[in-house]
Scaffold this motif. Structure first.
Motif, mmCIF file in Angstrom:
data_model
loop_
_atom_site.group_PDB
_atom_site.id
_atom_site.type_symbol
_atom_site.label_atom_id
_atom_site.label_comp_id
_atom_site.label_asym_id
_atom_site.label_seq_id
_atom_site.Cartn_x
_atom_site.Cartn_y
_atom_site.Cartn_z
ATOM 1 N N GLY A 121 57.954 -34.376 -38.879
ATOM 2 C CA GLY A 121 59.044 -34.130 -37.631
ATOM 3 C C GLY A 121 58.729 -32.763 -36.942
ATOM 4 O O GLY A 121 58.219 -31.753 -37.519
ATOM 5 N N LEU A 122 59.350 -32.547 -35.835
ATOM 6 C CA LEU A 122 59.357 -31.284 -35.019
ATOM 7 C C LEU A 122 60.070 -30.303 -35.884
ATOM 8 O O LEU A 122 61.179 -30.531 -36.133
ATOM 9 N N LEU A 123 59.718 -29.005 -36.049
ATOM 10 C CA LEU A 123 60.332 -27.852 -36.379
ATOM 11 C C LEU A 123 60.694 -26.898 -35.630
ATOM 12 O O LEU A 123 61.400 -25.949 -35.680
ATOM 13 N N ALA A 124 59.812 -26.473 -34.624
ATOM 14 C CA ALA A 124 59.937 -25.396 -33.674
ATOM 15 C C ALA A 124 59.176 -25.670 -32.405
ATOM 16 O O ALA A 124 58.255 -26.365 -32.419
ATOM 17 N N LEU A 125 59.672 -25.028 -31.390
ATOM 18 C CA LEU A 125 59.080 -25.018 -29.896
ATOM 19 C C LEU A 125 58.129 -23.854 -30.030
ATOM 20 O O LEU A 125 59.019 -22.647 -29.625
ATOM 21 N N GLY A 126 57.226 -23.640 -30.597
ATOM 22 C CA GLY A 126 56.212 -22.498 -30.426
ATOM 23 C C GLY A 126 56.322 -21.802 -32.007
ATOM 24 O O GLY A 126 57.065 -21.901 -32.622
ATOM 25 N N LEU A 127 55.317 -20.896 -31.986
ATOM 26 C CA LEU A 127 54.728 -20.417 -33.079
ATOM 27 C C LEU A 127 55.918 -19.254 -33.504
ATOM 28 O O LEU A 127 56.229 -19.056 -34.578
ATOM 29 N N PRO A 128 56.417 -18.621 -32.412
ATOM 30 C CA PRO A 128 57.514 -17.643 -32.927
ATOM 31 C C PRO A 128 58.672 -18.070 -33.566
ATOM 32 O O PRO A 128 59.315 -17.507 -34.356
ATOM 33 N N GLU A 129 59.163 -19.066 -32.911
ATOM 34 C CA GLU A 129 60.301 -19.912 -33.563
ATOM 35 C C GLU A 129 60.101 -20.512 -34.986
ATOM 36 O O GLU A 129 60.792 -20.257 -35.889
ATOM 37 N N LEU A 130 58.917 -20.798 -35.147
ATOM 38 C CA LEU A 130 58.381 -21.296 -36.413
ATOM 39 C C LEU A 130 58.523 -20.039 -37.571
ATOM 40 O O LEU A 130 59.077 -20.302 -38.485
ATOM 41 N N VAL A 131 57.878 -18.968 -37.086
ATOM 42 C CA VAL A 131 57.948 -17.889 -37.985
ATOM 43 C C VAL A 131 59.262 -17.234 -38.274
ATOM 44 O O VAL A 131 59.631 -17.194 -39.082
ATOM 45 N N ASP A 189 61.212 -8.510 -45.158
ATOM 46 C CA ASP A 189 61.157 -7.633 -44.222
ATOM 47 C C ASP A 189 59.729 -6.873 -44.111
ATOM 48 O O ASP A 189 59.392 -6.603 -43.161
ATOM 49 N N CYS A 190 58.995 -6.914 -45.129
ATOM 50 C CA CYS A 190 57.546 -6.516 -45.139
ATOM 51 C C CYS A 190 56.893 -7.325 -44.265
ATOM 52 O O CYS A 190 56.060 -6.930 -43.552
ATOM 53 N N ALA A 191 57.116 -8.660 -44.369
ATOM 54 C CA ALA A 191 56.267 -9.853 -43.323
ATOM 55 C C ALA A 191 56.708 -9.521 -42.135
ATOM 56 O O ALA A 191 55.627 -9.543 -41.191
ATOM 57 N N ALA A 192 58.086 -9.351 -41.732
ATOM 58 C CA ALA A 192 58.522 -9.256 -40.353
ATOM 59 C C ALA A 192 57.918 -7.901 -39.875
ATOM 60 O O ALA A 192 57.334 -7.965 -38.559
ATOM 61 N N ARG A 193 57.999 -6.839 -40.524
ATOM 62 C CA ARG A 193 57.284 -5.676 -39.866
ATOM 63 C C ARG A 193 55.823 -5.760 -39.749
ATOM 64 O O ARG A 193 55.264 -5.221 -38.834
ATOM 65 N N ALA A 194 55.032 -6.354 -40.770
ATOM 66 C CA ALA A 194 53.701 -6.481 -40.331
ATOM 67 C C ALA A 194 53.252 -7.640 -39.112
ATOM 68 O O ALA A 194 52.194 -7.206 -38.570
ATOM 69 N N LEU A 195 54.187 -8.334 -38.935
ATOM 70 C CA LEU A 195 54.094 -9.178 -37.713
ATOM 71 C C LEU A 195 54.622 -8.661 -36.459
ATOM 72 O O LEU A 195 54.743 -9.186 -35.551
ATOM 73 N N GLY A 196 55.083 -7.206 -36.478
ATOM 74 C CA GLY A 196 55.608 -6.658 -35.288
ATOM 75 C C GLY A 196 57.142 -7.171 -34.923
ATOM 76 O O GLY A 196 57.710 -6.965 -33.759
ATOM 77 N N ILE A 197 57.934 -7.828 -35.801
ATOM 78 C CA ILE A 197 59.165 -8.355 -35.635
ATOM 79 C C ILE A 197 60.212 -7.294 -35.834
ATOM 80 O O ILE A 197 60.367 -7.040 -37.100
ATOM 81 N N ASP A 198 61.272 -7.049 -34.792
ATOM 82 C CA ASP A 198 62.153 -6.290 -35.318
ATOM 83 C C ASP A 198 63.566 -7.082 -35.975
ATOM 84 O O ASP A 198 63.837 -8.290 -35.694
ATOM 85 N N LEU A 199 63.421 -6.436 -37.289
ATOM 86 C CA LEU A 199 64.415 -6.990 -38.193
ATOM 87 C C LEU A 199 65.977 -7.407 -37.518
ATOM 88 O O LEU A 199 66.658 -8.105 -37.885
ATOM 89 N N ASP A 200 66.235 -6.199 -36.842
ATOM 90 C CA ASP A 200 67.599 -6.485 -36.118
ATOM 91 C C ASP A 200 67.624 -7.902 -35.099
ATOM 92 O O ASP A 200 68.864 -8.122 -34.766
#
Length: 150
Positions: free
Chosen positions: A47-57, A96-107
């Motif tokens: 099944g469909l999970l996401a529209l694009g890699l950012p949404e999947l992450v 949090d560590c994974a998000a920071r490594a991917l440059g994703i703002d936790l907020d």
């Protein structure tokens, strides 16, 4: 992914990752990371999970227990999330560590409720119908959320 598994539409199905269970994450069609992402399970569901890699992450960072979400009440889902966190007590630190490594703002990460609602919405929408995965005999694989099959 089993040989012969494909999209009913004939569009390209490109595996880009594999879960620890052996299940596959695949892009649909041509293009880059903005393409729809489908999940193909070894047990014959897809099944469909996401529209694009950012949404999947976002889904994987915020609600990695998404696989256990279908059909559960909010209370049951909270119990699943609690059990997951109990099994992985440093989940928040790892996330949090994974998000920071991917440059994703936790907020800017959405809540688990938001990403799970989006997941269910995606499974019922028109893109899900266009992402129907079939087996080598041409029969549709079982939907992840009992909502994607036309």
């Amino acid at each position: 992914m089993e040989e012969g598994v494909r999209l009913a539409s004939g569009a390209r199905l490109e595996q880009f990752a594999r879960a620890g269970s052996g299940d596959a994450f695949c892009f649909v069609g041509e293009g880059g990371e903005e393409r729809p992402v489908v999940y193909v399970g070894l047990d014959g569901e897809a099944g469909l999970l996401a529209l694009g890699l950012p949404e999947l992450v976002q889904l994987c960072l915020v609600a990695p227990w998404w696989r256990d979400a279908p059909g559960r009440t909010p209370e049951e889902l909270q119990a699943v999330a609690d059990e997951y966190r109990e099994d992985l007590p440093d989940f928040a630190r790892r996330r949090d560590c994974a998000a920071r490594a991917l440059g994703i703002d936790l907020d800017e990460l959405p809540s688990a409720a938001t990403v799970l609602a989006r997941l269910v919405e995606r499974s019922r929408g028109p893109v899900a119908a266009a992402c129907l995965v079939v087996g080598y005999e041409g029969d549709p694989l079982d939907p992840l959320f009992n909502a994607a099959r036309p």
